[in-house]
Design a protein around this motif. Structure first.
Motif, PDB file in Angstrom:
ATOM      1  N   LEU A 189      32.884  -6.439   0.391  1.00 23.90           N
ATOM      2  CA  LEU A 189      33.033  -6.848   1.782  1.00 23.90           C
ATOM      3  C   LEU A 189      33.943  -5.903   2.561  1.00 23.90           C
ATOM      4  CD1 LEU A 189      33.350 -10.736   1.402  1.00 23.90           C
ATOM      5  CD2 LEU A 189      31.329  -9.415   2.077  1.00 23.90           C
ATOM      6  N   VAL A 190      34.890  -5.282   1.865  1.00 22.90           N
ATOM      7  CA  VAL A 190      35.842  -4.399   2.557  1.00 22.90           C
ATOM      8  C   VAL A 190      35.542  -2.920   2.314  1.00 22.90           C
ATOM      9  CG1 VAL A 190      37.667  -6.124   2.548  1.00 22.90           C
ATOM     10  CG2 VAL A 190      37.475  -4.546   0.628  1.00 22.90           C
ATOM     11  N   ALA A 191      34.718  -2.617   1.315  1.00 20.16           N
ATOM     12  CA  ALA A 191      34.409  -1.208   1.016  1.00 20.16           C
ATOM     13  C   ALA A 191      32.971  -1.103   0.520  1.00 20.16           C
ATOM     14  CB  ALA A 191      35.384  -0.658  -0.020  1.00 20.16           C
ATOM     15  N   GLU A 192      32.038  -1.526   1.353  1.00 23.03           N
ATOM     16  CA  GLU A 192      30.645  -1.619   0.914  1.00 23.03           C
ATOM     17  C   GLU A 192      30.040  -0.257   0.586  1.00 23.03           C
ATOM     18  OE1 GLU A 192      26.356  -3.541   2.267  1.00 23.03           O
ATOM     19  OE2 GLU A 192      28.027  -3.450   3.699  1.00 23.03           O
ATOM     20  N   ASN A 193      30.188   0.710   1.478  1.00 22.69           N
ATOM     21  CA  ASN A 193      29.539   2.007   1.272  1.00 22.69           C
ATOM     22  C   ASN A 193      30.003   2.718   0.001  1.00 22.69           C
ATOM     23  OD1 ASN A 193      27.935   1.717   3.541  1.00 22.69           O
ATOM     24  ND2 ASN A 193      29.365   2.789   4.891  1.00 22.69           N
ATOM     25  N   PRO A 194      31.317   2.842  -0.244  1.00 26.94           N
ATOM     26  CA  PRO A 194      31.739   3.484  -1.500  1.00 26.94           C
ATOM     27  C   PRO A 194      31.283   2.717  -2.741  1.00 26.94           C
ATOM     28  CG  PRO A 194      33.564   3.362   0.044  1.00 26.94           C
ATOM     29  CD  PRO A 194      32.469   2.529   0.619  1.00 26.94           C
ATOM     30  N   MET A 195      31.291   1.393  -2.673  1.00 27.26           N
ATOM     31  CA  MET A 195      30.865   0.597  -3.822  1.00 27.26           C
ATOM     32  C   MET A 195      29.390   0.836  -4.128  1.00 27.26           C
ATOM     33  SD  MET A 195      33.412  -1.095  -5.110  1.00 27.26           S
ATOM     34  CE  MET A 195      32.680  -2.459  -6.016  1.00 27.26           C
TER      35      MET A 195
END
Length: 240
Positions: free
Chosen positions: A35-41
């Motif tokens: 939810l706070v770091a969607e793209n890197p995950m």
């Protein structure tokens, strides 16, 4: 064999078992990070065949099953894991259940590599492993009643056949539905192989081919040796 757990009870479906509880907590925790770091995950921990083969992100066939595409994706997967996984963990024990869950989840991910046209598309979710758990449940408790869509009562064996058939037919479709049906089917296939085929039987063809290769190699070396001896003998005869 009986297994005893320190378990916390919830309001329906029976007690929550240790491995299932840890998997649910891990998936929920990872979802919060998404939810706070969607793209890197997604970039580093989803399953992207191009990244695995090109960038050697070899952890992705493992990590992808802890990511989910939304709250309902997470909710339905974890509900299915709770409903069927707890029963299987109580029946098998924690170690065997965890081993089976990981084998089917990773196996489902590897099946994505069979479709080159989707190599650039991220795959996420525990559905492949969940389908493997459903297969195990149907094979272990074939006469148990499952309410399909919460309405239609079916024996577990027929429920598994239906969802397996749907996954198979869906995997043949070329339509982009956003659902990795090949992973669902792969989870069931790897689950069936794990339950029905002994590891020794899986390795037997490989061992047989290896020993045949060694035998051919030894014969070839022996023929080279005989030919060399024959040439040396002929040479000696010519000298004398």
């Amino acid at each position: 064999m009986n297994y005893r757990y320190q378990m916390s009870s919830i309001s329906f479906g029976g007690p929550l078992t240790p491995v299932v509880k840890k998997i649910i907590l891990a998936c929920v925790g990872v979802f919060v990070v998404q939810l706070v770091a969607e793209n890197p995950m997604i970039q580093y921990f989803s399953l992207i065949p191009e990244a695995v083969l090109g960038n050697f992100y070899l952890w992705q066939p493992f990590t992808y099953m802890f990511l989910h595409g939304g709250i309902f994706h997470l909710l339905f997967n974890m509900l299915a894991l709770f409903m069927f996984g707890c029963e299987m963990e109580r029946h098998w024990g924690s170690q065997r259940f965890l081993r089976y869950y990981l084998v089917t989840g990773i196996g489902a991910g590897l099946c994505v590599f069979f479709i080159p046209s989707t190599y650039h598309i991220p795959t996420i979710g525990a559905s492949g492993a969940i389908y493997g758990v459903l297969l195990a449940y149907g094979m272990t408790f074939p006469d148990r009643i499952i309410y399909m869509y919460m309405i239609f009562p079916l024996q577990a064996r027929y429920f598994v056949m239906i969802i397996g058939g749907i996954a198979f037919l869906s995997s043949l479709s070329t339509a982009n539905t956003g659902i990795s049906n090949i992973a669902h089917l792969g989870g069931m296939v790897f689950g069936y192989l794990y339950l029905r085929v002994k590891p020794g039987n899986l390795l037997y063809p490989i061992k047989g081919a290896y020993y045949k290769w060694k035998l051919r190699r030894a014969k070839k070396k022996f023929m080279v040796y005989l030919n060399k001896k024959e040439r040396d003998r002929d040479k000696n005869h010519m000298i004398h």
